[in-house]
Design an enzyme around this catalytic site. Structure first.
Site, PDB file in Angstrom:
ATOM      1  N   ASN A 198       0.808  -1.218   0.000  1.00  0.00           N
ATOM      2  CA  ASN A 198       0.000   0.000   0.000  1.00  0.00           C
ATOM      3  C   ASN A 198       0.841   1.266   0.000  1.00  0.00           C
ATOM      4  O   ASN A 198       0.612   2.187  -0.795  1.00  0.00           O
ATOM      5  CB  ASN A 198      -0.942   0.020   1.211  1.00  0.00           C
TER       6      ASN A 198
ATOM      7  N   ASN B 170      -9.271   3.177  -7.847  1.00  0.00           N
ATOM      8  CA  ASN B 170     -10.267   3.918  -8.624  1.00  0.00           C
ATOM      9  C   ASN B 170      -9.692   4.682  -9.803  1.00  0.00           C
ATOM     10  O   ASN B 170     -10.432   5.104 -10.694  1.00  0.00           O
ATOM     11  CB  ASN B 170     -11.030   4.877  -7.716  1.00  0.00           C
TER      12      ASN B 170
ATOM     13  N   HIS C   1     -31.633  -8.708 -52.300  1.00  0.00           N
ATOM     14  CA  HIS C   1     -32.691  -9.512 -51.665  1.00  0.00           C
ATOM     15  C   HIS C   1     -32.450 -11.010 -51.882  1.00  0.00           C
ATOM     16  O   HIS C   1     -33.402 -11.804 -51.878  1.00  0.00           O
ATOM     17  CB  HIS C   1     -34.082  -9.143 -52.203  1.00  0.00           C
TER      18      HIS C   1
ATOM     19  N   SER D 128     -18.546 -33.677 -41.804  1.00  0.00           N
ATOM     20  CA  SER D 128     -19.636 -34.414 -41.172  1.00  0.00           C
ATOM     21  C   SER D 128     -19.122 -35.712 -40.581  1.00  0.00           C
ATOM     22  O   SER D 128     -18.219 -36.349 -41.145  1.00  0.00           O
ATOM     23  CB  SER D 128     -20.738 -34.716 -42.198  1.00  0.00           C
ATOM     24  N   SER D 129     -19.714 -36.099 -39.467  1.00  0.00           N
ATOM     25  CA  SER D 129     -19.372 -37.376 -38.846  1.00  0.00           C
ATOM     26  C   SER D 129     -20.165 -38.526 -39.458  1.00  0.00           C
ATOM     27  O   SER D 129     -19.882 -39.695 -39.182  1.00  0.00           O
ATOM     28  CB  SER D 129     -19.648 -37.312 -37.340  1.00  0.00           C
TER      29      SER D 129
ATOM     30  N   LYS E 293     -18.357 -34.690 -47.208  1.00  0.00           N
ATOM     31  CA  LYS E 293     -18.904 -33.346 -47.002  1.00  0.00           C
ATOM     32  C   LYS E 293     -17.829 -32.421 -46.429  1.00  0.00           C
ATOM     33  O   LYS E 293     -17.094 -32.792 -45.519  1.00  0.00           O
ATOM     34  CB  LYS E 293     -20.095 -33.408 -46.038  1.00  0.00           C
TER      35      LYS E 293
ATOM     36  N   GLU F  17     -17.674 -19.696 -40.795  1.00  0.00           N
ATOM     37  CA  GLU F  17     -18.551 -19.981 -39.653  1.00  0.00           C
ATOM     38  C   GLU F  17     -17.914 -19.545 -38.341  1.00  0.00           C
ATOM     39  O   GLU F  17     -18.589 -18.965 -37.470  1.00  0.00           O
ATOM     40  CB  GLU F  17     -18.882 -21.478 -39.623  1.00  0.00           C
TER      41      GLU F  17
END
Length: 458
Positions: free
Chosen positions: A125, A135, A182, A312-313, A318, A325
């Site tokens: 201190n 602070n 769009h 993919s499992s 794939k 992602e």
């Protein structure tokens, strides 16, 4: 576990024998078993650098002896030079809102180490914390850590991403694709144009983040408990910032109003807002890549992203767009962090904000996530994707919206009839236009040339 007895203003407490911290840190460990997450490493680094700058400033102001000041500085260097030094800073993020526990954690660790080399005992201190308060040093450490991370990591990473996009765009000048609004077929664009749009997004984000740095690099240090600077030398703030600037190579300055920097986190909220803007840009780029890569048979299949891992499992062969992602998830997390920082920023009650550790954690996480994923996106998605030219040409040749180029010649209504017939019959628009106008095939080929249409004008 072997323990020792430490004492603070509240009495005695058992602390692990080999721990560098003391009683106040141990109380925080006992009081806050909340998340298991300690304060981020960049924040602790900034806090330690601030302690060194404070020791140097107080030594030059003759408020600390040269021996004590040097011992504290040596302790900072010793900690920062140690692999795995975060083990000395176990206090949970979810602690007292001022971050006092983390401040005292640093004070105690440095006092323990400094006492080993100083001629007299060094107090956490009275010496390490001299002229400071939790602070002002915790808000300052938030600013310091964020500024260093932005300068050292984030801006270089975003610049790297922007440069990678521009380099890829330069290779795609002759690749023309169906534009989409769009998610529907629209007028053609060059792939170069699409990518340079992304690059501009990133450049805009870099500029916006840079614009926050002068505010971020202004510090609360010198305000101590409430902003008045009680127990700090009148020249301490100026000396502190000079020392810190020299230590880091980043220009830090005294806040124009210390009360504002202690009682609010408006600047952190602003920086987080710019990080959120960057996250929005990254989400847009990631989703464009995902759509363009969709398929390979039933999607757009305009590009082929680098195959990085099985997708993919259960479905052999794939492959998924894993980097876009991951980027999208980073963007979502940064947006969530911004909401948390916004709520935390509202917790300035009179002379102190009381959600400081949470602001530090989320702000630094956002910076780190964006910096890391930007380089991945550059290297493993943008720089390495391949263009499927056959898919681009097939979609362009069947796009009835090309008829828009005939509006000035045959009028909107006639062009609409041609487009609808081409859609209905699944025929190239040039063949339908040849049947329904007085224009020759040669003239139609010139007017409907996709490359020409990407240049704009009449």
């Amino acid at each position: 576990m072997t323990t020792r007895i430490e004492r603070d203003s509240m009495g005695e407490l058992e602390v692990a024998e080999n721990a560098l911290y003391a009683a106040q840190t141990q109380r925080a460990i006992n009081n806050f078993p909340v998340s298991g997450q300690s304060m981020p490493q960049p924040f602790i680094r900034a806090l330690l650098l601030a302690k060194k700058a404070a020791a140097q400033a107080n030594t030059k102001l003759e408020l600390l002896s040269a021996d004590t000041g040097a011992a504290i500085c040596k302790a900072v260097d010793e900690v920062l030079g140690e692999d795995g030094y975060m083990k000395h800073f176990p206090v949970d993020v979810f602690q007292t809102g001022s971050g006092t526990s983390s401040n005292m954690n640093a004070n105690e660790v440095l006092a323990t180490l400094a006492t080993r080399t100083a001629a007299e005992p060094v107090s956490p201190n009275d010496h390490v914390n001299y002229g400071q308060s939790s602070n002002d040093i915790i808000p300052s450490s938030i600013h310091i850590s964020a500024a260093l991370e932005i300068n050292e990591k984030l801006i270089p990473a975003l610049t790297y991403l922007a440069d990678a996009i521009k380099a890829k765009a330069a290779t795609l000048k002759d690749q023309i694709k169906t534009g989409r609004t769009h998610l529907m077929d629209a007028m053609p664009v060059r792939m170069e144009q699409s990518l340079l749009s992304w690059a501009t997004q990133i450049d805009q984000n870099i500029e916006a983040i840079k614009n926050t740095l002068p505010m971020l690099q202004s510090l609360a240090q010198g305000g101590t408990a409430v902003g008045t600077g009680i127990n700090a030398h009148e020249d301490f703030a100026e000396k502190f910032n000079q020392e810190l600037t020299e230590l880091t190579g980043v220009k830090f300055t005294k806040a124009a109003n210390l009360f504002t920097h202690i009682g609010t986190q408006d600047i952190a909220v602003s920086v987080s807002g710019q990080l959120k803007m960057t996250a929005v840009s990254l989400m847009k780029i990631a989703n464009d890549l995902r759509w363009m890569n969709s398929g390979p048979l039933a999607g757009l299949s305009e590009i082929e992203l680098e195959a990085l891992q099985p997708g993919s499992s259960i479905m052999p062969g794939k492959v998924n767009p894993v980097i876009p992602e991951a980027t999208a998830m980073v963007a979502a997390q940064v947006m969530g962090n911004d909401t948390t920082i916004t709520v935390a920023g509202q917790s300035g009650n009179f002379e102190l904000n009381v959600m400081l550790p949470l602001v530090a954690r989320n702000l630094l996480e956002s910076i780190e996530l964006i910096a890391n994923v930007s380089r991945l996106l550059a290297d493993k998605a943008i720089s390495s994707f391949k263009v499927n030219e056959d898919s681009l040409k097939q979609a362009l040749s069947r796009n009835p919206i090309l008829v828009t180029a005939l509006n000035p010649i045959i009028g909107y209504l006639k062009a609409a009839e041609i487009a609808k017939q081409a859609y209905k019959e699944g025929r190239p628009v040039i063949d339908v236009a040849l049947e329904n106008t007085d224009l020759s095939r040669e003239e139609l080929e010139r007017l409907l040339d996709p490359a020409k249409l990407t240049l704009g004008g009449l």
